[in-house]
Motif scaffolding. Structure first.
Motif, PDB file in Angstrom:
ATOM      1  N   PHE A   1      66.961  41.563  96.027  1.00 26.82           N
ATOM      2  CA  PHE A   1      67.302  42.466  94.923  1.00 26.82           C
ATOM      3  C   PHE A   1      66.081  43.263  94.480  1.00 26.82           C
ATOM      4  CE2 PHE A   1      71.297  40.220  94.422  1.00 26.82           C
ATOM      5  CZ  PHE A   1      72.132  41.172  93.847  1.00 26.82           C
ATOM      6  N   ASN A   2      64.926  42.603  94.423  1.00 28.67           N
ATOM      7  CA  ASN A   2      63.712  43.286  93.981  1.00 28.67           C
ATOM      8  C   ASN A   2      63.383  44.487  94.869  1.00 28.67           C
ATOM      9  OD1 ASN A   2      63.386  41.493  91.900  1.00 28.67           O
ATOM     10  ND2 ASN A   2      61.705  40.361  92.834  1.00 28.67           N
ATOM     11  N   ILE A   3      63.456  44.274  96.180  1.00 29.81           N
ATOM     12  CA  ILE A   3      63.096  45.340  97.118  1.00 29.81           C
ATOM     13  C   ILE A   3      64.142  46.443  97.136  1.00 29.81           C
ATOM     14  CG2 ILE A   3      62.646  45.894  99.538  1.00 29.81           C
ATOM     15  CD1 ILE A   3      61.611  42.982  99.842  1.00 29.81           C
ATOM     16  N   LEU A   4      65.402  46.051  97.352  1.00 34.05           N
ATOM     17  CA  LEU A   4      66.458  47.053  97.504  1.00 34.05           C
ATOM     18  C   LEU A   4      66.891  47.647  96.167  1.00 34.05           C
ATOM     19  CD1 LEU A   4      68.728  45.316 100.190  1.00 34.05           C
ATOM     20  CD2 LEU A   4      66.928  47.013 100.529  1.00 34.05           C
ATOM     21  N   GLY A   5      67.054  46.801  95.160  1.00 36.75           N
ATOM     22  CA  GLY A   5      67.558  47.273  93.884  1.00 36.75           C
ATOM     23  C   GLY A   5      66.505  47.919  93.004  1.00 36.75           C
ATOM     24  N   ILE A   6      65.403  47.216  92.790  1.00 34.24           N
ATOM     25  CA  ILE A   6      64.412  47.703  91.827  1.00 34.24           C
ATOM     26  C   ILE A   6      63.658  48.920  92.360  1.00 34.24           C
ATOM     27  CG2 ILE A   6      62.301  47.115  90.594  1.00 34.24           C
ATOM     28  CD1 ILE A   6      63.432  44.241  90.487  1.00 34.24           C
ATOM     29  N   LEU A   7      63.060  48.777  93.551  1.00 33.80           N
ATOM     30  CA  LEU A   7      62.350  49.926  94.105  1.00 33.80           C
ATOM     31  C   LEU A   7      63.323  51.037  94.484  1.00 33.80           C
ATOM     32  CD1 LEU A   7      59.481  48.429  96.288  1.00 33.80           C
ATOM     33  CD2 LEU A   7      59.348  49.555  94.066  1.00 33.80           C
ATOM     34  N   GLY A   8      64.534  50.658  94.908  1.00 30.53           N
ATOM     35  CA  GLY A   8      65.529  51.656  95.251  1.00 30.53           C
ATOM     36  C   GLY A   8      65.924  52.500  94.050  1.00 30.53           C
ATOM     37  N   VAL A   9      66.283  51.841  92.953  1.00 28.48           N
ATOM     38  CA  VAL A   9      66.677  52.563  91.738  1.00 28.48           C
ATOM     39  C   VAL A   9      65.500  53.340  91.174  1.00 28.48           C
ATOM     40  CG1 VAL A   9      67.421  52.283  89.344  1.00 28.48           C
ATOM     41  CG2 VAL A   9      68.538  50.967  91.152  1.00 28.48           C
ATOM     42  N   THR A  10      64.314  52.732  91.182  1.00 30.02           N
ATOM     43  CA  THR A  10      63.130  53.397  90.643  1.00 30.02           C
ATOM     44  C   THR A  10      62.828  54.689  91.407  1.00 30.02           C
ATOM     45  OG1 THR A  10      62.187  51.271  89.958  1.00 30.02           O
ATOM     46  CG2 THR A  10      60.682  53.135  90.103  1.00 30.02           C
ATOM     47  N   ALA A  11      62.842  54.616  92.747  1.00 32.17           N
ATOM     48  CA  ALA A  11      62.577  55.805  93.554  1.00 32.17           C
ATOM     49  C   ALA A  11      63.694  56.829  93.412  1.00 32.17           C
ATOM     50  CB  ALA A  11      62.403  55.421  95.024  1.00 32.17           C
ATOM     51  N   LEU A  12      64.913  56.363  93.249  1.00 27.15           N
ATOM     52  CA  LEU A  12      66.051  57.272  93.094  1.00 27.15           C
ATOM     53  C   LEU A  12      65.959  58.030  91.778  1.00 27.15           C
ATOM     54  CD1 LEU A  12      68.678  58.081  94.555  1.00 27.15           C
ATOM     55  CD2 LEU A  12      69.849  56.268  93.290  1.00 27.15           C
ATOM     56  N   VAL A  13      65.558  57.331  90.724  1.00 26.39           N
ATOM     57  CA  VAL A  13      65.432  57.963  89.405  1.00 26.39           C
ATOM     58  C   VAL A  13      64.174  58.822  89.314  1.00 26.39           C
ATOM     59  CG1 VAL A  13      65.089  57.503  86.947  1.00 26.39           C
ATOM     60  CG2 VAL A  13      66.755  56.161  88.246  1.00 26.39           C
ATOM     61  N   HIS A  14      63.071  58.304  89.859  1.00 24.29           N
ATOM     62  CA  HIS A  14      61.796  59.015  89.713  1.00 24.29           C
ATOM     63  C   HIS A  14      60.930  58.745  90.940  1.00 24.29           C
ATOM     64  CE1 HIS A  14      58.434  60.970  88.002  1.00 24.29           C
ATOM     65  NE2 HIS A  14      58.772  60.825  86.737  1.00 24.29           N
ATOM     66  N   PRO A  15      61.028  59.563  91.991  1.00 26.78           N
ATOM     67  CA  PRO A  15      60.199  59.369  93.188  1.00 26.78           C
ATOM     68  C   PRO A  15      58.719  59.282  92.814  1.00 26.78           C
ATOM     69  CG  PRO A  15      61.831  61.070  93.568  1.00 26.78           C
ATOM     70  CD  PRO A  15      61.885  60.753  92.097  1.00 26.78           C
ATOM     71  N   PHE A  16      57.964  58.486  93.577  1.00 27.27           N
ATOM     72  CA  PHE A  16      56.560  58.283  93.233  1.00 27.27           C
ATOM     73  C   PHE A  16      55.716  58.098  94.480  1.00 27.27           C
ATOM     74  CE2 PHE A  16      58.803  54.264  93.284  1.00 27.27           C
ATOM     75  CZ  PHE A  16      57.973  53.437  94.023  1.00 27.27           C
ATOM     76  N   SER A  17      54.410  58.103  94.291  1.00 27.94           N
ATOM     77  CA  SER A  17      53.448  57.895  95.369  1.00 27.94           C
ATOM     78  C   SER A  17      52.578  56.693  95.045  1.00 27.94           C
ATOM     79  CB  SER A  17      52.571  59.137  95.558  1.00 27.94           C
ATOM     80  OG  SER A  17      51.498  58.851  96.445  1.00 27.94           O
ATOM     81  N   VAL A  18      52.243  55.910  96.069  1.00 32.80           N
ATOM     82  CA  VAL A  18      51.363  54.759  95.858  1.00 32.80           C
ATOM     83  C   VAL A  18      49.948  55.069  96.320  1.00 32.80           C
ATOM     84  CG1 VAL A  18      53.197  53.061  96.078  1.00 32.80           C
ATOM     85  CG2 VAL A  18      51.947  53.763  98.118  1.00 32.80           C
ATOM     86  N   ARG A  19      49.695  56.333  96.649  1.00 36.14           N
ATOM     87  CA  ARG A  19      48.362  56.722  97.097  1.00 36.14           C
ATOM     88  C   ARG A  19      47.533  57.241  95.932  1.00 36.14           C
ATOM     89  NH1 ARG A  19      48.445  57.489 102.689  1.00 36.14           N
ATOM     90  NH2 ARG A  19      49.822  55.871 103.493  1.00 36.14           N
ATOM     91  N   GLY A  20      46.373  56.680  95.738  1.00 36.67           N
ATOM     92  CA  GLY A  20      45.465  57.124  94.696  1.00 36.67           C
ATOM     93  C   GLY A  20      45.989  56.824  93.315  1.00 36.67           C
ATOM     94  N   VAL A  21      45.328  57.333  92.308  1.00 31.27           N
ATOM     95  CA  VAL A  21      45.735  57.169  90.915  1.00 31.27           C
ATOM     96  C   VAL A  21      46.289  58.493  90.444  1.00 31.27           C
ATOM     97  CG1 VAL A  21      45.036  56.596  88.573  1.00 31.27           C
ATOM     98  CG2 VAL A  21      43.943  55.473  90.525  1.00 31.27           C
TER      99      VAL A  21
END
Length: 340
Positions: A247-267
């Motif tokens: 659930f954490n991988i598919l649901g949380i990161l999935g919904v988070t990216a769907l609502v607000h795409p983001f980058s994990v590179r740099g600050v």
């Protein structure tokens, strides 16, 4: 004051998460929904709501390190900390056939998560695919469990039965709503406090997400698993951990990216969707060491749970030691080997 914010956030996340699960489970039982469905959906999703709300809150404030670190750290904590505690309380007798399907999916999804982090692929499309995969997993599991009626179905049903909640429909709804409100407020306090602590002590927000936030959002899983272990149903704890990680991988990161795409590179500054692919993997908010810890935790769980048909107390102690070691490395309390 900041520490009280964090402490209050942790308490509200725990109490709110418990209230949300118990209230929704109670309503489901009054509506004659089977324990199989309750265990596979409401319990698995309910215990992951703190992670979801916290990650959404963090992303909305531009704290990508907390959002992603929360998921990675929670999955590591679920295996090393939660499973370790459950096994120390009561040895976990496992059934490889019952665990094989969900464990295989968890391993695959963990590999997918590492790939997404490595190549920085948290676009809206990726979020859609992850959420769709979650819905497909739930549908497939429900159909397979009802058709086969095997040990996997029994395990999922026991996950629902372990939650004691028999309120009326109205009271159950009120408890669930109050629990959700507690989770939302707790997430705000925890994220805001975590950001302040990170800035005051010069600690990266990712470290706060991997540690304090991850442990706090994993408290519902810890409570559920500890209760199951005390009742001699520690195998239910294992099933709950596997389901929660999926659930954490598919649901949380999935919904988070769907609502607000983001980058994990740099600050990121300003828009968290800023493309930083050119900065290189060395600048990723999630380090190679964190990815290695995630993969190692999954490997240990598979070896202990599947191969030996028993997670013994000494193996639980090994998991707890590994988590303490990881936290020590994360906070630079233990010298990092030059090879890393």
């Amino acid at each position: 004051m900041t520490y009280l914010m964090v402490l209050g956030g942790l308490i509200l996340l725990f109490i709110g998460g418990e209230g949300l699960v118990r209230g929704s489970v109670s309503v489901a039982r009054k509506l004659n929904i089977s324990e199989l469905v309750i265990g596979l959906t409401l319990v698995g999703f309910g215990t992951s709501v703190p992670e979801l709300v916290t990650s959404l809150r963090a992303i909305s404030e531009g704290a990508v390190g907390i959002a992603v670190g929360n998921v990675v750290g929670s999955n590591i904590a679920n295996v090393l900390l939660v499973l370790g505690v459950a096994a120390v309380i009561h040895p976990i007798i496992t059934n490889p056939r019952a665990l094989m399907r969900d464990t295989s999916i968890m391993v695959i999804m963990t590999a997918v998560l590492c790939t997404l982090i490595w190549f920085d692929l948290f676009s809206r499309l990726a979020g859609f695919v992850l959420v769709a995969a979650l819905l497909a997993y739930i549908a497939f599991s429900l159909i397979a469990d009802r058709t086969a009626g095997d040990k996997a179905a029994d395990m999922h049903a026991e996950e629902g039965e372990i939650v004691e909640a028999n309120y009326g429909i109205l009271l159950g709804i009120l408890i669930a709503v109050a629990g959700l409100a507690g989770v939302v407020i707790g997430a705000k306090l925890l994220v805001d406090g975590g950001v302040i602590i990170a800035r005051e002590f010069g600690i990266s927000e990712t470290v706060i997400g991997l540690s304090i936030v991850a442990i706090g959002t994993s408290l519902p899983e810890l409570a559920t698993s500890a209760i199951a272990a005390f009742r001699g149903k520690a195998d239910v704890a294992l099933g709950n951990i596997i389901g929660s990680n999926i659930f954490n991988i598919l649901g949380i990161l999935g919904v988070t990216a769907l609502v607000h795409p983001f980058s994990v590179r740099g600050v990121p500054t300003g828009d968290v969707t800023t493309d930083a692919m050119s900065s290189g993997i060395s600048h990723s908010l999630i380090s190679v060491g964190d990815i290695a810890a995630l993969l190692l935790s999954v490997a240990l769980m598979v070896v202990f749970a599947i191969s030996g048909k028993l997670v013994a107390r000494w193996e639980g102690a090994v998991l707890l030691f590994a988590y303490a070691l990881y936290m020590g490395l994360t906070f630079n309390l233990i010298p990092v080997p030059a090879i890393l």
